[in-house]
Enzyme design. Structure first.
Site, PDB file in Angstrom:
ATOM      1  N   GLU A  10       0.816  -1.213   0.000  1.00  0.00           N
ATOM      2  CA  GLU A  10       0.000   0.000   0.000  1.00  0.00           C
ATOM      3  C   GLU A  10       0.856   1.272   0.000  1.00  0.00           C
ATOM      4  OE1 GLU A  10      -4.073  -1.785   1.982  1.00  0.00           O
ATOM      5  OE2 GLU A  10      -2.741  -0.624   3.268  1.00  0.00           O
ATOM      6  N   GLU A  62      -6.604  -7.677  -1.341  1.00  0.00           N
ATOM      7  CA  GLU A  62      -7.296  -7.673  -0.061  1.00  0.00           C
ATOM      8  C   GLU A  62      -8.773  -7.390  -0.336  1.00  0.00           C
ATOM      9  OE1 GLU A  62      -5.555  -5.163   2.934  1.00  0.00           O
ATOM     10  OE2 GLU A  62      -3.508  -5.744   2.427  1.00  0.00           O
TER      11      GLU A  62
END
Length: 680
Positions: free
Chosen positions: A151, A313
């Site tokens: 991320e 995710e």
């Protein structure tokens, strides 16, 4: 993406952290993953200390054992490079790797993403750990790909360490070559900010009135994006120099990062982390709220980075840290719905986060598929059903393309400049979401398209309708591109605050809306920010009286064929033009002197010519329609976001690819239900 991941059908998987669990649980976990039909396991992105417990000493035993067990159950492993969380030994010995606030306060060890991209020692140590890991796993057939870091720009997307200031100075010098060019681009003559030595240049620092040079800030965001991409590229280059058998990606979608350029230059494909149940979305009480459907906008944006993508995710339960992000438990059917939502918008690989809910750390309430007790639950049953359906679908929608005749245009220049400029920046997101709602609730699939200075006309002419809401920064080159699009038959819709800035963020000395003035055939007579000091005017559009908000521009037709189709009311500019329409060759250009809301966008959408699917379906507003094409075959994916059953009408015979029944006429979709249909 098809050839990169070496699959022919959509695959599911899960995130797993063997270092968090007793080793006696591993084999049972992997066995149950396989029983659920999962093929992929993602691991190791936060495990630097496991691999390098002491500086220069590398250990692989723990993950070697985990990967060997995964192989036993024919699971494919995605390894993460662990650079998102530098170890305590590293930050203690080399504190210069830590990020620093604009005020000069150093962030310390104890959370994640606490480093900066420009520290030379951090880059050196990152290169070493990545090299060691890839060398170790390059010939392991179970390891199929690499996720770089985790991320990028999450948690923090501004950086002010000493290394960042130094590298920014070098970046500015390389871009502008001379101080005269810097001073011109940043408008430093204002408030006597003129630079006379290179050493005087820094990233923005605290000022007496918290006001920062807006042109410098725009370059600051460009620099941050370049720094992040450089860090990702550094790792990608290492991986590719060692192996050509394992693919490369990274995950996220966060601010101050040109994800389009990063994907094109550094990655094999993009991976996104999809959590449709964020509390701020669930609490959306606006007119015609999107709530979890808002993630379809996010997924459309991800699709624009480089086509089909992966989800690394996918939400698998309620979410929340111990101190923030509170999310309710998904209702029955929502996990399945959100999986199909991702697939409908271009995901060919979906990994759920996570296998089991953590029992320690900040994310003990960020639930996975399994609860703490490891016993059967409703979420497991629902995702097992979803996995079985993926097998039924086979290759029908894998590597298929999203079909859209409309696109919303966006660009990083306006997004970044608008963060500081309250006279247009806050309106970009409002109008983009309003238009996305209008397309969604009219069941018209829509793309998101990123505008660049080297964009080709071919990218745009495949769309019948383009919406470019508040492009304050708009160059002559882009204006000519959009003119060419309209002349070839396209329809384009602009909003207020368009076309009055150049690439530095400085305003043109031209009549608004700048270089598109001749395309839309109007100028802006006057304008006002609507800030509550006076009652907001109404606008009459197509005989409908609507409220305005945010901003008003009073339009002045300049070309003979400009049609006024909306006027202001209840203002000193009573009766003056608010919305215009102009035919240009084969196409049409609209200009609205305001900020779009759902009602405004919906009325304009009903005025434009665009194909829809009303000949195939009658759908309720709660149903999203996604259209996929593969090898000339069209597949329709219908998603019910309502907690109530919805009755739809199929006007032609359709095959439900989930059960192969042929159906037409009235069809009832249960709460949060999904249909995957092909016309017979």
């Amino acid at each position: 993406m098809k050839n990169v991941i070496n699959e022919t059908t959509i695959q599911l998987g899960v995130c797993y952290y063997p270092e968090h669990w007793p080793e006696k649980l591993w084999e049972d976990d992997f066995r149950r993953m396989k029983e659920m039909g999962f093929q992929y396991v993602r691991m190791a992105e936060f495990a630097w200390t496991i691999f390098e417990p002491i500086e220069g000493t590398f250990e692989f035993d723990l993950f070697d054992r985990a990967i060997q067990l995964a192989k036993k159950y024919d699971l494919k492993v995605i390894m993460g490079t662990p650079t998102a969380t530098p170890p305590a030994w590293l930050t203690d010995k080399y504190p210069e790797v830590l990020n620093v606030s604009r005020e000069g306060v150093r962030y310390h060890h104890g959370s994640r993403r606490h480093y900066n991209y420009n520290s030379e020692i951090y880059r050196t140590l990152s290169k070493r750990i990545v090299t060691e890991m890839v060398e170790h796993y390059k010939d392991n057939p179970t390891v199929v790909g690499w996720q770089i870091d985790n991320e990028i720009n999450c948690e923090m997307n501004v950086f002010y360490s000493e290394a960042d200031h130094t590298n920014f100075r070098n970046w500015v010098k390389e871009k502008y070559q001379t101080l005269d060019n810097v001073n011109e681009a940043w408008g430093t003559i204002f408030w006597n900010q003129t630079y006379t030595e290179w050493r005087q240049i820094y990233l923005t620092r605290p000022t007496v009135n918290d006001s920062y040079n807006p042109h410098q800030l725009l370059d600051e965001k460009r620099f941050i994006s370049d720094s992040a991409i450089s860090f990702v590229q550094m790792q990608a280059d290492i991986i590719r120099s060692i192996t050509d058998k394992q693919w490369v990606t990274t995950n996220g979608m966060f601010g101050h990062l040109d994800n389009h350029r990063m994907t094109k230059e550094a990655l094999d494909f993009y991976a996104y982390d999809s959590y449709p149940n964020f509390n701020k979305i669930i609490e959306d009480n606006s007119f015609m709220p999107l709530r979890d459907r808002k993630w379809s906008l996010n997924l459309s944006t991800v699709r624009s980075f480089g086509g089909n993508f992966a989800i690394f995710e996918q939400q698998a339960g309620p979410g929340g840290w111990v101190n923030r992000i509170e999310q309710p438990t998904p209702r029955p059917g929502q996990l399945r719905l959100w999986t199909y939502q991702s697939i409908a918008h271009g995901a060919d690989l979906v990994l759920y986060f996570r296998w089991r809910t953590a029992t320690k750390g900040s994310e003990i309430y960020w639930h996975g598929i399994n609860d703490y007790h490891n016993l059967p639950n409703r979420r497991i049953s629902e995702l097992k059903q979803t996995s079985e359906e993926m097998q039924k679908l086979g290759s029908a929608i894998f590597d298929s393309k999203y079909v859209a005749d409309a696109a919303i245009l966006t660009d990083y220049e306006n997004e970044w400049d608008g963060e500081e400029d309250k006279w247009f920046g806050q309106f970009i997101g409002e109008s983009k979401e309003a238009w996305f709602k209008a397309f969604q609730y009219h069941h018209i699939p829509v793309d998101i398209v990123n505008v660049t200075q080297n964009m080709a006309l071919e990218t745009l002419i495949k769309y019948k309708v383009l919406v470019y809401p508040h492009a304050a920064i708009l160059t002559e080159k882009t204006a000519n591109l959009l003119k060419g699009y309209v002349e070839q038959g396209g329809t384009i819709i602009f909003g207020a605050r368009t076309g009055y800035k150049d690439l530095t963020g400085q305003t043109y000395m031209k009549a608004f809306p700048g270089y598109i003035k001749d395309l839309v055939g109007i100028t802006v007579e006057e304008y006002t920010l609507l800030n509550g000091w006076q009652k907001n005017p109404y606008v009459n559009l197509f005989d409908n009286q609507l409220n305005t908000h945010g901003f008003n521009e009073v339009l002045q037709p300049e070309a003979d064929n400009v049609e006024v189709i909306g006027t202001y009311q209840n203002a000193h500019y009573e009766g003056k033009p608010a919305l215009t329409r102009r035919k240009v060759s084969e196409g049409t250009a609209y200009y609205y002197g305001g900020v779009f809301d759902y009602q405004t966008a919906a009325l304009i959408l009903e005025d434009v010519e665009i194909s829809d699917y009303r000949s195939k379906f009658t759908l309720t507003p709660d149903i999203e329609l996604a259209v996929r094409e593969k090898d000339g075959e069209i597949v329709y994916i219908l998603l019910n976001y309502s907690q109530e059953a919805q009755t739809i009408y199929l006007k032609v015979d359709m095959e439900n690819l989930l059960d192969h029944d042929i159906t037409s006429g009235d069809v009832t979709m249960a709460a949060y239900d999904v249909l995957v249909l092909k016309e017979k």
